[in-house]
Design a protein around this motif. Structure first.
Motif, mmCIF file in Angstrom:
data_model
loop_
_atom_site.group_PDB
_atom_site.id
_atom_site.type_symbol
_atom_site.label_atom_id
_atom_site.label_comp_id
_atom_site.label_asym_id
_atom_site.label_seq_id
_atom_site.Cartn_x
_atom_site.Cartn_y
_atom_site.Cartn_z
ATOM 1 N N ILE A 182 -5.124 -12.881 11.180
ATOM 2 C CA ILE A 182 -6.538 -12.609 11.490
ATOM 3 C C ILE A 182 -7.358 -13.909 11.532
ATOM 4 O O ILE A 182 -7.965 -14.217 12.557
ATOM 5 C CB ILE A 182 -7.136 -11.582 10.498
ATOM 6 C CG1 ILE A 182 -6.352 -10.264 10.599
ATOM 7 C CG2 ILE A 182 -8.621 -11.348 10.769
ATOM 8 C CD1 ILE A 182 -6.682 -9.265 9.497
ATOM 9 N N PHE A 214 -6.735 1.397 3.177
ATOM 10 C CA PHE A 214 -5.864 0.323 2.686
ATOM 11 C C PHE A 214 -4.545 0.368 3.444
ATOM 12 O O PHE A 214 -4.054 -0.626 3.980
ATOM 13 C CB PHE A 214 -5.638 0.538 1.175
ATOM 14 C CG PHE A 214 -4.920 -0.581 0.474
ATOM 15 C CD1 PHE A 214 -3.583 -0.838 0.715
ATOM 16 C CD2 PHE A 214 -5.576 -1.368 -0.468
ATOM 17 C CE1 PHE A 214 -2.905 -1.855 0.054
ATOM 18 C CE2 PHE A 214 -4.912 -2.397 -1.142
ATOM 19 C CZ PHE A 214 -3.570 -2.628 -0.875
ATOM 20 N N SER A 227 3.011 -7.308 6.144
ATOM 21 C CA SER A 227 1.558 -7.203 5.970
ATOM 22 C C SER A 227 0.924 -8.570 5.771
ATOM 23 O O SER A 227 -0.161 -8.843 6.309
ATOM 24 C CB SER A 227 1.223 -6.317 4.769
ATOM 25 O OG SER A 227 1.634 -4.999 5.016
ATOM 26 N N PHE A 254 -8.597 -10.719 0.771
ATOM 27 C CA PHE A 254 -7.600 -9.674 0.518
ATOM 28 C C PHE A 254 -6.202 -10.295 0.430
ATOM 29 O O PHE A 254 -5.430 -10.013 -0.481
ATOM 30 C CB PHE A 254 -7.673 -8.665 1.673
ATOM 31 C CG PHE A 254 -6.955 -7.376 1.444
ATOM 32 C CD1 PHE A 254 -7.624 -6.285 0.911
ATOM 33 C CD2 PHE A 254 -5.624 -7.222 1.795
ATOM 34 C CE1 PHE A 254 -6.982 -5.065 0.724
ATOM 35 C CE2 PHE A 254 -4.967 -6.012 1.608
ATOM 36 C CZ PHE A 254 -5.657 -4.934 1.072
ATOM 37 N N TYR A 272 -3.361 -10.119 -2.436
ATOM 38 C CA TYR A 272 -2.160 -9.396 -1.980
ATOM 39 C C TYR A 272 -0.922 -10.263 -2.179
ATOM 40 O O TYR A 272 0.133 -9.808 -2.603
ATOM 41 C CB TYR A 272 -2.346 -9.068 -0.504
ATOM 42 C CG TYR A 272 -1.455 -7.993 0.060
ATOM 43 C CD1 TYR A 272 -1.850 -6.657 0.036
ATOM 44 C CD2 TYR A 272 -0.235 -8.299 0.652
ATOM 45 C CE1 TYR A 272 -1.063 -5.659 0.586
ATOM 46 C CE2 TYR A 272 0.560 -7.313 1.199
ATOM 47 C CZ TYR A 272 0.140 -5.995 1.169
ATOM 48 O OH TYR A 272 0.934 -5.019 1.715
ATOM 49 N N LEU A 285 -3.579 1.869 6.286
ATOM 50 C CA LEU A 285 -3.526 1.673 7.737
ATOM 51 C C LEU A 285 -4.077 0.312 8.164
ATOM 52 O O LEU A 285 -4.191 0.033 9.352
ATOM 53 C CB LEU A 285 -4.296 2.788 8.449
ATOM 54 C CG LEU A 285 -3.637 4.174 8.451
ATOM 55 C CD1 LEU A 285 -4.567 5.199 9.102
ATOM 56 C CD2 LEU A 285 -2.304 4.151 9.180
ATOM 57 N N SER A 286 -4.413 -0.540 7.205
ATOM 58 C CA SER A 286 -4.972 -1.874 7.508
ATOM 59 C C SER A 286 -6.275 -1.770 8.298
ATOM 60 O O SER A 286 -6.536 -2.563 9.190
ATOM 61 C CB SER A 286 -4.005 -2.727 8.328
ATOM 62 O OG SER A 286 -2.759 -2.824 7.718
ATOM 63 N N GLY A 322 0.817 -1.212 0.000
ATOM 64 C CA GLY A 322 0.000 0.000 0.000
ATOM 65 C C GLY A 322 0.848 1.258 0.000
ATOM 66 O O GLY A 322 0.495 2.249 -0.643
ATOM 67 N N ASN A 323 1.945 1.228 0.713
ATOM 68 C CA ASN A 323 2.777 2.430 0.803
ATOM 69 C C ASN A 323 3.699 2.591 -0.393
ATOM 70 O O ASN A 323 3.938 3.704 -0.851
ATOM 71 C CB ASN A 323 3.663 2.365 2.049
ATOM 72 C CG ASN A 323 2.858 2.162 3.305
ATOM 73 O OD1 ASN A 323 2.131 1.178 3.431
ATOM 74 N ND2 ASN A 323 2.948 3.093 4.219
HETATM 75 N N1 TRP Z 1 -1.806 -1.947 5.016
HETATM 76 C C1 TRP Z 1 -1.329 -2.908 4.085
HETATM 77 C C2 TRP Z 1 -0.497 -2.179 3.048
HETATM 78 O O1 TRP Z 1 -0.372 -0.995 3.086
HETATM 79 C C3 TRP Z 1 -2.431 -3.666 3.419
HETATM 80 C C4 TRP Z 1 -3.501 -4.121 4.329
HETATM 81 C C5 TRP Z 1 -4.789 -3.752 4.300
HETATM 82 C C6 TRP Z 1 -3.382 -5.015 5.410
HETATM 83 N N2 TRP Z 1 -5.472 -4.354 5.297
HETATM 84 C C7 TRP Z 1 -4.645 -5.123 5.986
HETATM 85 C C8 TRP Z 1 -2.305 -5.683 5.947
HETATM 86 C C9 TRP Z 1 -4.845 -5.905 7.103
HETATM 87 C C10 TRP Z 1 -2.515 -6.454 7.062
HETATM 88 C C11 TRP Z 1 -3.771 -6.563 7.636
HETATM 89 O O2 TRP Z 1 0.011 -2.786 2.160
#
Ligand code: TRP
Length: 460
Positions: free
Chosen positions: A323, A221, A316, A98, A102, A223-224, A25-26
């Motif tokens: 989870i 996205f 990530s 996701f 990912y 900050l998860s 995401g970053n």
């Molecule tokens: N924040 C992660 C990123 O920037 C992607 C992401 C979204 C994530 N939701 C999440 C990672 C939940 C871990 C858990 O790439």
């Protein structure tokens, strides 16, 4: 409870939660979103979204987790009954879906890293077609994605402290060092300052509803948020910790890494006179071309960049996998190792149609038509579980706090470990945002998203 595990202290939690936040995401998504939305104007709105929405929603999620010390489903069910438990299930399902896509994209980054190390990209001329061929070539990607999932599973199987916390404490500082080194190099390139200007001097006339919409989606996205990831991590924090300041540090770290990634990429793009609005191919097409033009330094800079991307993705993917794993360990009392193996394999299999949807199999590549274009399975999963799902998850969480758990209990949880919280400006700020601003704003955004995506009604 002892068997659940815990983060060893505040730093452990912050490293892991920042690791969850900092990811593709970053470094992959933020720069191309910025490049498609006019540069500095987007950055400005993004920063405002972080402060006004991202940070308060993060505090909300963490406090639910820490209060109950339970997985996403267990936490919502304990505080809100069976029906609210569904919100936890939705979070867990989102995390699984996701992660399945990912991990495919992490596989691309992994493939590029290995190819650069092996000198395989040295003779490539057209990086656009290389990228197109690469993502269609599943005979290769299958193993890179599987490898990535296997590394993720290995770390998660070692548990919260020994696995997730230790990995994050190594990977995160390494990521920072690589990032700073690469920025230093990027600034020495000719015309680097044009990129800096594009990135930092806002053109306010560029701001539209779309800018706000994309910035909000990016904030969730990045900050998860919205899929109970931080409910899960929050459940492993001790009652002595200060949730507000930990969440603030995680938000700041995540924002800083995105900001620095832009500072690395835009000078490179502008030094070659290229366009920043390349979309998702930006780091996979434009950057390798730039690396190739750097002479002897090229492969080193390129390898470092893709290693950086892999490290970011890995912290990530471990958080995403945790989870469903926390859920199964808490609720079904299965052993962690078995759960991890089973879940990782399942998620990998679910990701296969997405992997095949990037040109390998026509059926998956042109799966549906909406929003004026044909959509691949990978796009659809992101549409549902990211663009639509995350703000929806955030919205429902605020409704849960206001109507079910109640502000009073939320405040009490935050005051635990933070003696000066009650009556502070922070308390007033968080209460106002979570009671009024966030639900209203997220609710409106959700409706706009649905109309735009699935009914072709667009207000911007
Ligand atoms: N924040 C992660 C990123 O920037 C992607 C992401 C979204 C994530 N939701 C999440 C990672 C939940 C871990 C858990 O790439």
């Amino acid at each position: 409870m002892a068997s659940r595990g815990n983060f060893s202290n505040r730093i452990g939690f912050i490293a892991a939660a920042a690791g969850s936040a900092v990811g593709l995401g970053n470094i992959w998504r933020f720069p191309y979103e910025t490049g498609e939305n006019g540069g500095a104007a987007f950055l400005l709105i993004y920063l405002i979204c972080m402060v006004l929405i991202g940070f308060p929603v993060m505090v909300g999620e963490i406090s639910i987790g820490r209060h109950t010390q339970l997985n996403a489903f267990g936490a919502y069910k304990k505080l809100g009954g069976q029906k609210w438990g569904l919100l936890g299930y939705w979070g867990i399902l989102s995390a699984i879906m996701f992660l399945s896509v990912y991990n495919v994209i992490a596989g691309w980054a992994f493939a590029y890293f290995i190819q650069i190390i092996g000198g395989l990209l040295a003779h490539t001329k057209d990086f656009g077609s290389h990228f197109t061929n690469q993502i269609a070539d599943v005979s290769d990607l299958f193993f890179y994605s599987l490898g990535f999932m296997a590394i993720t599973a290995f770390i998660v199987s070692r548990g919260i402290q020994k696995g997730i916390e230790t990995a994050s404490k190594v990977l995160m500082p390494a990521l920072f060092i690589m990032l700073l080194g690469l920025i230093g190099y990027s600034f020495t390139l000719p015309n680097a300052m044009d990129g800096v200007q594009y990135y930092l001097v806002p053109e306010l006339s560029e701001i539209t509803v779309k800018t706000v919409y994309d910035a909000l989606g990016q904030a969730f996205f990045s900050l998860s948020l919205g899929m109970a990831a931080l409910v899960t991590y929050g459940s492993y924090i001790s009652k002595n910790e200060n949730i507000v300041s930990s969440a603030a540090l995680v938000t700041i770290t995540d924002t800083a890494v995105a900001f620095l990634a832009g500072l690395l990429i835009f000078p490179m793009v502008f030094s070659q006179g290229l366009s920043p609005s390349e979309g998702p191919g930006l780091v996979f097409v434009v950057l390798p071309g730039i690396f190739a033009s750097l002479g002897l330094m090229g492969p080193i800079i390129g390898a470092l960049f893709f290693l950086l991307l892999c490290f970011a993705a890995l912290t990530s993917t471990i958080s995403l996998l945790e989870i469903p794993v926390t859920f199964l360990v808490d609720e079904k009392k299965f052993s962690r190792t078995k759960v991890v193996l089973g879940t990782a394999l399942l998620v990998f299999l679910i990701g296969i149609p997405s992997m095949l949807s990037q040109g390998a199999v026509d059926f998956f590549s042109n799966f549906l038509f909406y929003e004026g274009k044909t959509k691949a399975v990978l796009d659809i999963v992101f549409d549902i579980f990211s663009d639509v799902g995350l703000p929806l998850g955030g919205f429902l969480m605020t409704i849960f706090i206001i109507s079910k758990w109640k502000m009073k209990n939320f405040n009490q949880e935050l005051a635990t470990g933070n003696p000066t919280y009650m009556g502070s400006f922070m308390q007033k700020y968080l209460n106002f945002i979570l009671t009024y601003f966030a639900p209203a704003f997220l609710g409106i955004m959700f409706v706009l998203t649905i109309l735009k995506k699935f009914f072709d009604i667009s207000f911007f």
